[in-house]
Write an enzyme that holds these catalytic residues in place. Structure first.
Site, PDB file in Angstrom:
ATOM      1  N   HIS A 174       1.089  -1.434  -0.059  1.00 49.62           N
ATOM      2  CA  HIS A 174      -0.326   0.084  -0.211  1.00 49.62           C
ATOM      3  C   HIS A 174       0.945   1.288   0.039  1.00 49.62           C
ATOM      4  O   HIS A 174       1.721   1.400   0.978  1.00 49.62           O
ATOM      5  CB  HIS A 174      -0.951   0.067   1.186  1.00 49.62           C
ATOM      6  CG  HIS A 174      -2.005   1.447   1.173  1.00 49.62           C
ATOM      7  ND1 HIS A 174      -3.014   0.860   1.458  1.00 49.62           N
ATOM      8  CD2 HIS A 174      -1.794   2.884   1.037  1.00 49.62           C
ATOM      9  CE1 HIS A 174      -3.902   2.003   1.149  1.00 49.62           C
ATOM     10  NE2 HIS A 174      -2.991   2.897   1.512  1.00 49.62           N
ATOM     11  N   HIS A 225      -3.954  -0.662  -5.679  1.00 53.89           N
ATOM     12  CA  HIS A 225      -4.627   0.063  -6.282  1.00 53.89           C
ATOM     13  C   HIS A 225      -3.746   1.186  -6.633  1.00 53.89           C
ATOM     14  O   HIS A 225      -3.985   2.421  -5.911  1.00 53.89           O
ATOM     15  CB  HIS A 225      -5.256   0.250  -4.612  1.00 53.89           C
ATOM     16  CG  HIS A 225      -5.122   0.377  -3.572  1.00 53.89           C
ATOM     17  ND1 HIS A 225      -3.574   0.649  -3.039  1.00 53.89           N
ATOM     18  CD2 HIS A 225      -4.917  -0.070  -3.027  1.00 53.89           C
ATOM     19  CE1 HIS A 225      -3.313   0.840  -2.307  1.00 53.89           C
ATOM     20  NE2 HIS A 225      -4.298  -0.013  -1.753  1.00 53.89           N
ATOM     21  N   ASP A 295     -10.016  -4.454  -3.616  1.00 52.83           N
ATOM     22  CA  ASP A 295      -9.942  -3.701  -2.929  1.00 52.83           C
ATOM     23  C   ASP A 295     -11.197  -4.001  -2.279  1.00 52.83           C
ATOM     24  O   ASP A 295     -11.158  -2.702  -1.662  1.00 52.83           O
ATOM     25  CB  ASP A 295      -9.104  -2.690  -2.693  1.00 52.83           C
ATOM     26  CG  ASP A 295      -8.202  -1.909  -1.268  1.00 52.83           C
ATOM     27  OD1 ASP A 295      -8.260  -2.903  -0.266  1.00 52.83           O
ATOM     28  OD2 ASP A 295      -7.723  -0.767  -1.562  1.00 52.83           O
ATOM     29  N   HIS A 299     -17.726  -1.593   5.375  1.00 49.67           N
ATOM     30  CA  HIS A 299     -18.155  -1.457   6.074  1.00 49.67           C
ATOM     31  C   HIS A 299     -19.604  -1.314   5.996  1.00 49.67           C
ATOM     32  O   HIS A 299     -19.732  -0.240   5.498  1.00 49.67           O
ATOM     33  CB  HIS A 299     -17.511   0.093   5.924  1.00 49.67           C
ATOM     34  CG  HIS A 299     -15.805   0.304   6.601  1.00 49.67           C
ATOM     35  ND1 HIS A 299     -15.026   0.010   7.435  1.00 49.67           N
ATOM     36  CD2 HIS A 299     -15.303   0.400   5.689  1.00 49.67           C
ATOM     37  CE1 HIS A 299     -13.597   0.349   7.205  1.00 49.67           C
ATOM     38  NE2 HIS A 299     -14.180   1.277   5.904  1.00 49.67           N
TER      39      HIS A 299
HETATM   40 ZN   LIG Z   1      -6.935  -2.944   0.915  1.00 51.09          ZN
END
Ligand SMILES: [Zn+2]
Length: 427
Positions: A174, A225, A295, A299
């Site tokens: 990341h 990403h 990814d 939530h």
């Molecule tokens: Zn992730």
């Protein structure tokens, strides 16, 4: 189940009506005509390899009110994904032998699709990575903090790379620089604020740090990403062992067109400008991006429905990944060749899986799909526990059938296998 399946198969750049013979979960023959007692003819529908998602957060254990391995893997299956790789930022974090074994055990009991588990790299477990490598598909390093993330200090990055290099397994990164994020930290009230606080400068700084620290090492590193034009430029000339991934949310959204329910699009790295988005598409179509990954980071609606500054970052996406890209392919935003390489072949290669391609000797993992049948994405028809999607209303092409290791897993909107069908892979 041993059987033959007949349909339009994509082979060496074009479609041909052909048959695939499946035995013990593997593809054993591909020919113009094949017969068996158990013959399935899908007519003019397409038979494509199932997708592989190397980046999901199924929240299990610890945050199972958001998702768990059964709901997450059901969502994957309905979206044509045969295999997922779960990230370590669960509760407890997957950073030790015990927590890895526990996660593999719970996924083995719950998963509808094949799965692998990534081990987190933190300042505390640096000396034990070779021991963990016998249990994990690879390693994940967070260079900047994000929701529920674990942390590795920048001064430990070289040591971490040297250690993971010894294991020969892939390390996912990341790439947002923590010092840069701290420098830009401010009160956030909107997506534009979030973008300013997590500026492209932070992605660029992290990527430069990664390239510097990875010098001379040969095991695979994967940049998750990628989101900015600046980051893209840094990676243009990269060593062959470094691959780059992009997500649908960075490909289909532009921060300046998202006005309502902004917390629902809050994600790290952030959704940027149309210019950044177009750069990613350029990268895809010029062989400068290697992999599609969702990814998937759900939530609950309740957690997202609060003041912007306090809302957690992350969006769901595993079920819509392949269907959105098939629609983009139909609109000629990318070729089918590119789609299959980035969603199936390259992830299989990176994780050394006998999947990702319709080829004799590989796992019989395919989807059956009718490109003429475009549907509209609505959360009520999706399977993630979180119950919402950032892609509400988007056109998408969902598979009508999904086969994993020769078993029909999805047919007519029904799941046909039991929880625990999914097998641990990539170890
Ligand atoms: Zn992730």
């Amino acid at each position: 189940m041993d059987f033959t399946v007949e349909g339009k198969i994509y082979h060496n750049g074009s479609f041909e009506q052909a048959c695939i013979s499946v035995k013990d979960g593997k593809i054993v023959a591909i020919k113009k005509t094949l017969t068996s007692d158990n013959h399935l003819n899908v007519g003019t529908k397409l038979i494509l390899p199932a997708g592989i998602d190397l980046h999901v957060h199924f929240r299990d254990p610890g945050f199972t009110h958001k998702e768990d391995f059964s709901t997450g893997s059901a969502a994957a299956a309905f979206g044509g994904i045969s295999c997922v790789f779960d990230m370590p930022n669960t509760q407890p974090q997957t950073i030790s032998t015990r927590t890895l074994m526990e996660k593999i055990q719970l996924a083995s009991q719950k998963s509808y699709v094949d799965f692998g588990v990534f081990a987190g790299v933190s300042d505390e477990n640096l000396g034990r990575l070779s021991e963990l490598s016998s249990l994990c598909a690879g390693f994940k390093i967070f260079l900047g903090s994000s929701t529920h993330s674990l942390h590795l200090s920048p001064q430990n990055l070289r040591v971490a790379f040297v250690e993971t290099n010894r294991t020969k397994k892939v390390t996912l990164l990341h790439a947002e620089d923590e010092r840069c994020l701290k420098k830009h930290e401010d009160h956030e009230q909107s997506l534009v604020d979030h973008l300013r606080c997590r500026s492209a400068e932070c992605e660029e700084a992290a990527l430069r740090d990664i390239l510097l620290n990875a010098q001379g090492l040969s095991s695979p590193l994967h940049i998750c990403h990628l989101s900015s034009c600046e980051g893209f430029e840094v990676l243009r000339k990269r060593p062959h062992n470094i691959s780059v991934g992009v997500t649908p949310h960075h490909l289909f959204f532009d921060v300046h067109t998202l006005h309502k329910n902004q917390t629902f699009y809050k994600v790290n790295p952030p959704i940027r400008s149309s210019f950044d988005r177009d750069t990613l598409w350029y990268g895809i179509n010029n062989k400068l991006i290697d992999i599609f990954e969702s990814d998937h980071a759900p939530h609950t609606e309740e957690e997202k429905t609060i003041e912007f500054d306090s809302a957690p970052s992350g969006v769901p996406g595993v079920e819509t990944l392949y269907p959105l890209l098939l629609t983009a392919m139909k609109k000629k935003q990318l070729t089918l060749d590119t789609l299959l390489v980035l969603l199936c072949e390259r992830p299989a290669q990176l994780l050394r899986l006998p999947k990702g391609k319709i080829e004799v000797g590989r796992d019989a993992d395919f989807i059956v799909v009718d490109l003429k049948k475009t549907e509209t994405i609505t959360a009520e028809h999706l399977h993630s526990k979180c119950g919402w999607t950032p892609f509400e209303g988007f056109p998408a092409i969902f598979p009508s059938m999904v086969i994993i290791r020769g078993e029909k897993v999805i047919e007519d909107h029904q799941i046909l296998v039991k929880q625990g069908f999914g097998k641990s892979v990539g170890v």
